[in-house]
Design a protein around this motif. Sequence first.
Motif, PDB file in Angstrom:
ATOM      1  N   UNK A 148       0.836  -1.205   0.000  1.00  0.00           N
ATOM      2  CA  UNK A 148       0.000   0.000   0.000  1.00  0.00           C
ATOM      3  C   UNK A 148       0.875   1.261   0.000  1.00  0.00           C
ATOM      4  N   UNK A 149       1.888   1.278   0.830  1.00  0.00           N
ATOM      5  CA  UNK A 149       2.793   2.431   0.896  1.00  0.00           C
ATOM      6  C   UNK A 149       3.492   2.624  -0.447  1.00  0.00           C
ATOM      7  N   UNK A 150       3.968   1.544  -1.051  1.00  0.00           N
ATOM      8  CA  UNK A 150       4.641   1.633  -2.347  1.00  0.00           C
ATOM      9  C   UNK A 150       3.709   2.174  -3.428  1.00  0.00           C
ATOM     10  N   UNK A 151       2.461   1.746  -3.381  1.00  0.00           N
ATOM     11  CA  UNK A 151       1.482   2.187  -4.373  1.00  0.00           C
ATOM     12  C   UNK A 151       1.216   3.686  -4.243  1.00  0.00           C
ATOM     13  N   UNK A 152       1.021   4.155  -3.026  1.00  0.00           N
ATOM     14  CA  UNK A 152       0.776   5.583  -2.798  1.00  0.00           C
ATOM     15  C   UNK A 152       2.014   6.389  -3.190  1.00  0.00           C
ATOM     16  N   UNK A 153       3.184   5.869  -2.866  1.00  0.00           N
ATOM     17  CA  UNK A 153       4.452   6.512  -3.224  1.00  0.00           C
ATOM     18  C   UNK A 153       4.552   6.691  -4.739  1.00  0.00           C
ATOM     19  N   UNK A 154       4.213   5.666  -5.497  1.00  0.00           N
ATOM     20  CA  UNK A 154       4.237   5.751  -6.958  1.00  0.00           C
ATOM     21  C   UNK A 154       3.185   6.730  -7.471  1.00  0.00           C
ATOM     22  N   UNK A 155       1.978   6.706  -6.883  1.00  0.00           N
ATOM     23  CA  UNK A 155       0.918   7.629  -7.303  1.00  0.00           C
ATOM     24  C   UNK A 155       1.289   9.086  -7.035  1.00  0.00           C
ATOM     25  N   UNK A 156       2.133   9.311  -6.051  1.00  0.00           N
ATOM     26  CA  UNK A 156       2.597  10.670  -5.721  1.00  0.00           C
ATOM     27  C   UNK A 156       3.891  11.000  -6.475  1.00  0.00           C
ATOM     28  N   UNK A 157       4.155  10.288  -7.539  1.00  0.00           N
ATOM     29  CA  UNK A 157       5.347  10.505  -8.361  1.00  0.00           C
ATOM     30  C   UNK A 157       6.637  10.439  -7.556  1.00  0.00           C
ATOM     31  N   UNK A 158       6.687   9.500  -6.615  1.00  0.00           N
ATOM     32  CA  UNK A 158       7.865   9.259  -5.775  1.00  0.00           C
ATOM     33  C   UNK A 158       8.268  10.472  -4.939  1.00  0.00           C
ATOM     34  N   UNK A 159       7.299  11.259  -4.574  1.00  0.00           N
ATOM     35  CA  UNK A 159       7.516  12.426  -3.718  1.00  0.00           C
ATOM     36  C   UNK A 159       7.287  11.989  -2.273  1.00  0.00           C
ATOM     37  N   UNK A 160       8.360  11.906  -1.489  1.00  0.00           N
ATOM     38  CA  UNK A 160       8.282  11.397  -0.123  1.00  0.00           C
ATOM     39  C   UNK A 160       7.403  12.288   0.754  1.00  0.00           C
ATOM     40  N   UNK A 161       7.566  13.596   0.648  1.00  0.00           N
ATOM     41  CA  UNK A 161       6.789  14.509   1.483  1.00  0.00           C
ATOM     42  C   UNK A 161       5.290  14.393   1.213  1.00  0.00           C
ATOM     43  N   UNK A 162       4.917  14.353  -0.058  1.00  0.00           N
ATOM     44  CA  UNK A 162       3.500  14.234  -0.422  1.00  0.00           C
ATOM     45  C   UNK A 162       2.939  12.882   0.005  1.00  0.00           C
ATOM     46  N   UNK A 163       3.718  11.819  -0.178  1.00  0.00           N
ATOM     47  CA  UNK A 163       3.285  10.484   0.237  1.00  0.00           C
ATOM     48  C   UNK A 163       3.078  10.437   1.741  1.00  0.00           C
ATOM     49  N   UNK A 164       4.016  10.986   2.502  1.00  0.00           N
ATOM     50  CA  UNK A 164       3.897  11.011   3.960  1.00  0.00           C
ATOM     51  C   UNK A 164       2.649  11.786   4.382  1.00  0.00           C
ATOM     52  N   UNK A 165       2.385  12.907   3.723  1.00  0.00           N
ATOM     53  CA  UNK A 165       1.199  13.697   4.053  1.00  0.00           C
ATOM     54  C   UNK A 165      -0.072  12.890   3.796  1.00  0.00           C
TER      55      UNK A 165
END
Length: 184
Positions: A148-165
């Motif tokens: 799930x985390x990897x999927x959201x990370x990819x959907x956020x274009x590998x943007x760590x800050x946006x994924x964390x938010x």
Amino acid sequence: MVDQALLEIGSDNSLLLVDDDEVFLKRLAKAMEKRGFAVETAESVAAGRAIATARPPAYAVVDLRLDDGNGLDVVEVLQDKREDCRVVILTGYGAIATAVAAVKAGATDYLAKPADAQDIVNALLSERGELPPPPENPMSADRVRWEHIQRIYELCDRNVSETARRLNMHRRTLQRILAKRSPR
């Protein structure tokens, strides 16, 4: 197992796969062909609806969220053209409301991604009202979380800050998780 699946599929083994993830679609198509299905693929709602209208299959596996719309639109066409079509909805966005909507639209079952090909076959071939058997080797809770985390990370274009938010977690915690290997 292939021989057993061939016996259960019946004479009409046509299967429509609709998913906008090209890699997943190709991999699933190959796995379903090995299990005895005659597979046709579509990467959009429009393509799925066109195939469902022209050549309604006996079975279908449809992603819920596609680039050009909702997979339930394909399910509605399938049910209009062929009432006996067995449809499984796949989604990475599992929620009770969407599961209910999928079943009301005519889906036989609703599975969360990533789903194993054998789990999909079991869902397609199960009798209405009958629950398919539980998976032989289900993913661990740690693996599901990691996916799930990897999927959201990819959907956020590998943007760590946006994924964390979006995951409502501290950025540094997310960085530690992303730096580790995937759990089994």
